[in-house]
Design an enzyme around this catalytic site. Sequence first.
Site, PDB file in Angstrom:
ATOM      1  CG  ASP A  37      -1.956   1.116   1.102  1.00 31.21           C
ATOM      2  OD1 ASP A  37      -2.061   1.744   0.039  1.00 31.21           O
ATOM      3  OD2 ASP A  37      -2.654   1.369   2.087  1.00 31.21           O
ATOM      4  CG  ASP A  91      -3.893   4.502  -2.318  1.00 30.76           C
ATOM      5  OD1 ASP A  91      -3.071   3.586  -2.168  1.00 30.76           O
ATOM      6  OD2 ASP A  91      -4.843   4.683  -1.553  1.00 30.76           O
TER       7      ASP A  91
END
Length: 507
Positions: free
Chosen positions: A83, A292
């Site tokens: 992430d 992201d």
Amino acid sequence: MWGSSILPIAALAALPYGNAITLHKRDEPAIFGLPIAQGERSHALVKRDSKVASTALYNVLNFYYMVNITIGTPAQNLSLSLDTGSSDIWVNVPTSTYCAADDDPCSSTGLFNIKDSSTLKTLDYDMNATYVSGFLAAGPYVTDQLVIGDAAVKDMEFALANESRNPRKFDLLPSPIIEFFDGILGIGYASGTYAAGRLGKEYANLPKALVKSGAIKSPAYSLWLNKFDGTGNLLFGGVNKARYQGELQTVPVVPVAGRYISLAIALTDISVTSTDSKKSYKMGLPLAVSLDNGSPLIALPKELVDPIYKEVGGVYSKTYSYAYIPCNMTKADYNVTFSFSGATVSIPLSELIFDNYAQPDFPEGTCLFGITYSEAGVNLMGDPFLRGAYVVYDLANNEISLANTDYDGGDDDIFEIGTGTAPVPDATLVPNAVTSATGNGPIQTATNPASLSSGSSGTTVYVTATATETAENGEASSTSSTGLAFSMSKPNHLLSGILGAGLLLAV
């Protein structure tokens, strides 16, 4: 980041690693790569080859990506969700409230048994990460040896998820309903950890720890996800010039309220081009958007997305909080181009369509579309965008460099990311780039709100810098004087990037 998705980042205005990144080759560069491979979840754990500086990252259902690491002495194998939107590492333990269930739900990605490690040290403070959809992971911070690729970090700080609930769920056809509760490998800013944002205890998270260990020169990395179902690569401390077209173009990270709380840049234009037309959309732009990989979709404001739907035949489903599109549009000659102060990434429409993925009650012949509505303050360029881009995240200098991906670039051509003030070779600093934009960050609320009820249909998430608390079923929740809040109307559906956005948001 997910609504049924993946995570965030928080940042520091200045990090002590120089003013710009420079790339150069050397005989033994401080670089290591993590090849990204498409695979089934049951194959997520593979034996790591200690003779090469890489470990597999698995593309799970084209919704998120897993990386193999080892922790402890002797080493224990784990697979964690990568992430770029969050900063902490946390892992599952056998005794957690979720993983201890009779059906052994966490076994496929590995569990960390603290009793089996002779080098584990427990710290005197805890993580309590609550994400937007209600996903929760809480437990103590600890230190232990961590190995990723062929890089070893002694006394790496991370958290144990002793308490855990509300896992991610996938219920898209053709897959059966599957629950996921993987640990997280956050690689955002060190100031974005729960410990830093909530407890005032900043530590060297993975990018900075790799610098301290000597594995890389600067807290910077490049991400290449490649095409849908494809094999890509993550390089810490390096750039692979064979994996992008043209030149890298560099733009500044956009701060929120004067602080760097997400790896966001300013989106300034979107255009949809076909063989006989080009339409440009600038409603509400410039807009700060986070790049992201924890988000499975691109999430943008409704007023910006609706004209795109109209042009290509997308339809938003209020039931599921995402859109569908005729599957045969994968054959249409459309490109969607995203511009960031003139730095552009152009993506074929076919790469934005999840071919053969649909809900049971979607109209026949339609598939999941990779662009959806964002929640207020959470605008994300998720995996459908990143599969079409090559991105260099420079955490030292608060800059992001990007170019169009090259799916067939041939043999690797890797350059090391060093330190210093010189620009990136073959990269151009975009002149007069937008340095300030709204739209990515929490909604300001009254100072020190005592409580707020979410009602039966949603959850309100309070955000203090990078930490969050939720108020559900009328329960009270509070924030600091810089309290911020998100209202998520459908926390259990797959939404824009949730595990992070610089605010610890999640599934």
